[in-house]
Each structure stands twice: as C-alpha cells, then as structure tokens.
Write a protein that holds these residues in place. Sequence first.
Motif, mmCIF file in Angstrom:
data_model
loop_
_atom_site.group_PDB
_atom_site.id
_atom_site.type_symbol
_atom_site.label_atom_id
_atom_site.label_comp_id
_atom_site.label_asym_id
_atom_site.label_seq_id
_atom_site.Cartn_x
_atom_site.Cartn_y
_atom_site.Cartn_z
ATOM 1 N N PHE A 170 1.119 -0.956 -0.449
ATOM 2 C CA PHE A 170 0.450 -0.862 -0.224
ATOM 3 C C PHE A 170 0.902 1.179 0.296
ATOM 4 N N ILE A 171 0.600 2.119 -0.598
ATOM 5 C CA ILE A 171 1.179 2.931 -1.040
ATOM 6 C C ILE A 171 0.147 4.409 -0.698
ATOM 7 N N VAL A 172 0.657 5.451 0.132
ATOM 8 C CA VAL A 172 -0.048 6.956 -0.271
ATOM 9 C C VAL A 172 1.154 8.075 -1.255
ATOM 10 N N TYR A 173 0.356 8.725 -1.854
ATOM 11 C CA TYR A 173 0.723 9.913 -2.813
ATOM 12 C C TYR A 173 0.512 10.849 -2.263
ATOM 13 N N GLY A 174 0.431 12.289 -2.699
ATOM 14 C CA GLY A 174 0.486 13.111 -2.380
ATOM 15 C C GLY A 174 1.318 14.700 -3.467
ATOM 16 N N ASP A 175 0.686 14.927 -4.740
ATOM 17 C CA ASP A 175 1.036 15.329 -4.975
ATOM 18 C C ASP A 175 2.447 14.906 -6.019
ATOM 19 N N ASN A 176 2.313 13.747 -6.606
ATOM 20 C CA ASN A 176 3.078 12.842 -6.625
ATOM 21 C C ASN A 176 4.279 12.667 -6.205
ATOM 22 N N LYS A 177 4.252 12.846 -4.756
ATOM 23 C CA LYS A 177 5.586 12.560 -4.131
ATOM 24 C C LYS A 177 4.692 11.458 -3.063
ATOM 25 N N LYS A 178 6.220 10.580 -2.097
ATOM 26 C CA LYS A 178 5.538 9.453 -1.987
ATOM 27 C C LYS A 178 5.641 10.082 -0.463
ATOM 28 N N LEU A 179 4.292 9.892 0.236
ATOM 29 C CA LEU A 179 4.294 10.131 1.606
ATOM 30 C C LEU A 179 4.249 9.441 2.766
ATOM 31 N N TRP A 180 4.050 7.923 2.457
ATOM 32 C CA TRP A 180 4.235 6.727 3.011
ATOM 33 C C TRP A 180 4.016 5.642 2.157
ATOM 34 N N SER A 181 4.544 4.078 2.532
ATOM 35 C CA SER A 181 4.328 2.653 2.598
ATOM 36 C C SER A 181 4.100 1.902 3.355
ATOM 37 N N SER A 182 3.345 1.023 3.208
ATOM 38 C CA SER A 182 3.325 0.085 3.919
ATOM 39 C C SER A 182 4.334 -0.901 4.313
#
Length: 278
Positions: free
Chosen positions: A67-79
């Motif tokens: 699972f990955i969370v991107y904000g404005d194409n920048k990686k914010l978090w990864s499981s």
Amino acid sequence: MVRRLGPESSNGGSRKPLTIAGQVYKRGFGTHAESSLFIQVDGKAKKFVALVGLDDAVRDRDAAVEFIVYGDNKKLWSSGIMRSKDAAKKIDVELKGVQKLELVVTDGGNGPYYDHANWVDAKFIADEKAIFKTFDPVASVPYILTPKPKETPRINNASVYGVRPGSPFLFRIAATGIRPMHFSASNLPKGLTLDSITGIIRGNIEKKGIYEVRLVACNGKGEASKQLRIVCGDEIALTPTMGWNSWNCFGHEVSAEKIKRAADALVKSGLVNHAGSC
C-alpha cells in the motif's frame, strides 16, 4: 471535522464484511492489485488516517501487496510488502498543502493473483466544510495519437502463423489502405484457399511442415507484399504470443458470446486491418 472514506462493508463491490487478520471492520472499501484511487483534496485536508491489509478471504493463499500513499506525486507513506494473515497497518500522514492524493495498491512481487486488499476505517481530518471528490486522471474526451493510415496498401499482420494438422485454418490478411482492395497469395499449401476480396485464408492443412507464403494487397494507389510463414505441427504456441489480453476482463465468466463480441468490435472499429489473424 472528520470525513470518512468508503461505505460500510464494501468488499470489492460484494456484501461481505471486510476482515483483516480476524478483525472485522464496518467501514472501508476493498480493491485489488494493481489499483489507484485519486482524491482531490485542494489543500483542505490536514491528515489522512486508515488501516490497511489483505482481506481474510485470501488467508490461505500466497498473496502479497504494498500500500502506498502519494501526495502531489510524492510518496508520503508505504506499508512495505504485506502478506495474507499479516495484522493491519496504520496510516497516519500529514497532508498540509497537498492538492491531490493517490491511494495505490501494487503487486507484492509474486503476481497479482488473490491480491484482495482493504482500506478500512479511512478518514480525513479536515476543515469543517471540506468536501473531497475522487477523479479520473485519464482524459474523458477520446483522442487518437496514432497517425491516420496512408491510402496505399500496407500489410500489418504477424509474420508467423501456426496450426495443427487437420485443424481448421482461419487467417485474415490485415491491411490498411483505401478500399476496394484485392488480395493474392503465392505458394499456399494444399488445402488452403484465399478470398481475394476479404483477404481471408481458410481451409485445412493435412501435412506437417513449414510453408513460406507471399501475401500481396493492392488497390488503386499501389501494392504491398509480405512474407507469411505457416507452421503446421503438433507443438504448442506455434503462433508467437503477441498483442494485448487481460484475464481480468472476463475472469471466470468468459464465454463464446463475449469472444464473438470482442471480434465484432475489432471489425467494426477497423482495428482488424492493423494487426491480427482473425
């Protein structure tokens, strides 16, 4: 203000509850690797909080996702890589100034099979009147980047075609160019015939072998030719694998009717003249 993401018990569109490592969750949504969900937050969200993990429906399978969370194409978090039976992991990321959020589930490196992934208890901490909408990053207005084909003939089909001895042979010369167009073929093996108007070769080949055939397409603007190697034998994959095919398009619901509809769409759209052998 808390804005929750996902309806109650939305397991990939089913009515089954979402469960991760034995824990049942009342709210969230299920998806499958590979997947992306785009959310327009316009700088109004302060935080995104959720729990993620593989659904217990695949607990006895060798499933793996990230699972990955991107904000404005920048990686914010990864499981990191998560597997079936792993406990849920918590997401708690700051979204100050973020305009577009993307929630991604990727394959964990062992293929996408059984990768049923859950986002549960997902919510935004946001301004009181904030409303967030999902969006599709793909343009809604259809457009074509491929240059228009020339009026002169061009033969586009594969250079190799395989068949087993005695099996029905069906091959269409895929050619672009203005119609009417006339087709011919030299050195066709015994048992095959060509329709000079449609460019369809059909029949049966009884004898094993490799046959080199010269295909010709001509119209009022010119002529084109191409060599076609017909391989007749008892081996599998005599025709090299090519093109696009998605198992998930039909899954376990494939039928003759659906395949016929797909073939009809190729003919109706004109794609049949660009490549293929149907």
